[in-house]
Scaffold this active site. Structure first.
Site, PDB file in Angstrom:
ATOM      1  N   PRO A   1      51.592   3.940 -38.758  1.00 42.78           N
ATOM      2  CA  PRO A   1      52.150   4.836 -37.735  1.00 42.78           C
ATOM      3  C   PRO A   1      51.052   5.440 -36.860  1.00 42.78           C
ATOM      4  O   PRO A   1      50.095   6.024 -37.352  1.00 42.78           O
ATOM      5  CB  PRO A   1      52.843   5.927 -38.555  1.00 42.78           C
ATOM      6  CG  PRO A   1      53.124   5.307 -39.878  1.00 42.78           C
ATOM      7  CD  PRO A   1      51.988   4.343 -40.110  1.00 42.78           C
ATOM      8  N   CYS A   2      51.216   5.280 -35.567  1.00 42.12           N
ATOM      9  CA  CYS A   2      50.175   5.737 -34.640  1.00 42.12           C
ATOM     10  C   CYS A   2      50.570   6.983 -33.859  1.00 42.12           C
ATOM     11  O   CYS A   2      49.846   7.392 -32.957  1.00 42.12           O
ATOM     12  CB  CYS A   2      49.809   4.610 -33.673  1.00 42.12           C
ATOM     13  SG  CYS A   2      51.166   4.116 -32.594  1.00 42.12           S
ATOM     14  N   GLN A   3      51.702   7.591 -34.208  1.00 41.55           N
ATOM     15  CA  GLN A   3      52.184   8.734 -33.427  1.00 41.55           C
ATOM     16  C   GLN A   3      51.147   9.840 -33.282  1.00 41.55           C
ATOM     17  O   GLN A   3      51.101  10.524 -32.260  1.00 41.55           O
ATOM     18  CB  GLN A   3      53.449   9.344 -34.061  1.00 41.55           C
ATOM     19  CG  GLN A   3      54.649   8.444 -34.003  1.00 41.55           C
ATOM     20  CD  GLN A   3      54.779   7.573 -35.230  1.00 41.55           C
ATOM     21  OE1 GLN A   3      53.802   7.207 -35.869  1.00 41.55           O
ATOM     22  NE2 GLN A   3      56.012   7.212 -35.570  1.00 41.55           N
TER      23      GLN A   3
ATOM     24  N   SER B   1      48.184   8.049 -30.887  1.00 42.88           N
ATOM     25  CA  SER B   1      48.582   7.525 -29.584  1.00 42.88           C
ATOM     26  C   SER B   1      48.478   8.573 -28.482  1.00 42.88           C
ATOM     27  O   SER B   1      48.723   9.763 -28.703  1.00 42.88           O
ATOM     28  CB  SER B   1      50.019   7.020 -29.672  1.00 42.88           C
ATOM     29  OG  SER B   1      50.482   6.665 -28.389  1.00 42.88           O
TER      30      SER B   1
END
Length: 154
Positions: A89-91, A94
Site C-alpha cells: 500500500p502506497c497511500q 504517494s
C-alpha cells in the site's frame, strides 16, 4: 561488471517449466497479467490479499487461487517461488496520499512487514526474484530514508 556480479550467482529461468509466482498485495493481479501478456508460462502458487472485492476480481480474472491472507498473518513464504511481486500500500507515500511515510501504524508500513516475511523465510527457500511496484514518491527526498532501508534489507 557491477557489484551484483560478485554478490549473486547468475541464473536463468528454465524454458521447460512454468515460473512459480506469488503475488503479495495482489489486488486484481496486474503483475500476473503482465507476465502472461509477455508470453511467460506462469504457475500461480498463491496470493496475499485482504480486500474482498479485489479477491473476487482476482478470481474472476485468474481463477480460484490459494489466498494466504494479509501480510503479517503468515510468517514465511511458501517454498520454491520463482517470482514474488509486492505492490505494498502506497497511500502514505504517494503524492496523492497523506505523506506519512512508512512509519508504524501506516498502511505503507506493510512494505516493511513484507520484508520481515522475506527475512523469516529460510534463505534457501526465499523467492528468487522480488518484483516491486514503482511508487515515484518513494524516490523523493522526503522518503529517501525509507528507500534506503528497503535497499539495505533487500
Amino acid at each position: 561488471m557491477d557489484i551484483f556480479d560478485f554478490l549473486y550467482e547468475d541464473f536463468k529461468f528454465s524454458k521447460d517449466k512454468p515460473i512459480k509466482l506469488f503475488e503479495a498485495f495482489a489486488g486484481i493481479g496486474t503483475q500476473h497479467m503482465a507476465l502472461k501478456r509477455l508470453g511467460i508460462d506462469v504457475e500461480l502458487v498463491g496470493i496475499s490479499e485482504i480486500d474482498k472485492y479485489a479477491i473476487q476480481s482476482y478470481e474472476a480474472i485468474h481463477g480460484k487461487v490459494k489466498n494466504y491472507g494479509g501480510i503479517g498473518s503468515f510468517d514465511r513464504f511458501p517454498k520454491d517461488i520463482d517470482i514474488c511481486t509486492w505492490s505494498f500500500p502506497c497511500q502514505d507515500i504517494s503524492l496523492a496520499g497523506k505523506q506519512k511515510g512508512m512509519e508504524d501504524g501506516t498502511r505503507s508500513n506493510y512494505g516493511y512487514v513484507f520484508l520481515d516475511t522475506v527475512e523469516n523465510t529460510p534463505k534457501n527457500e526465499r523467492p528468487k526474484v522480488l518484483l516491486m511496484e514503482n511508487v515515484k514518491a518513494l524516490f523523493s527526498d522526503k522518503f529517501k530514508d525509507d528507500w534506503r532501508e528497503i535497499q539495505l534489507r533487500l
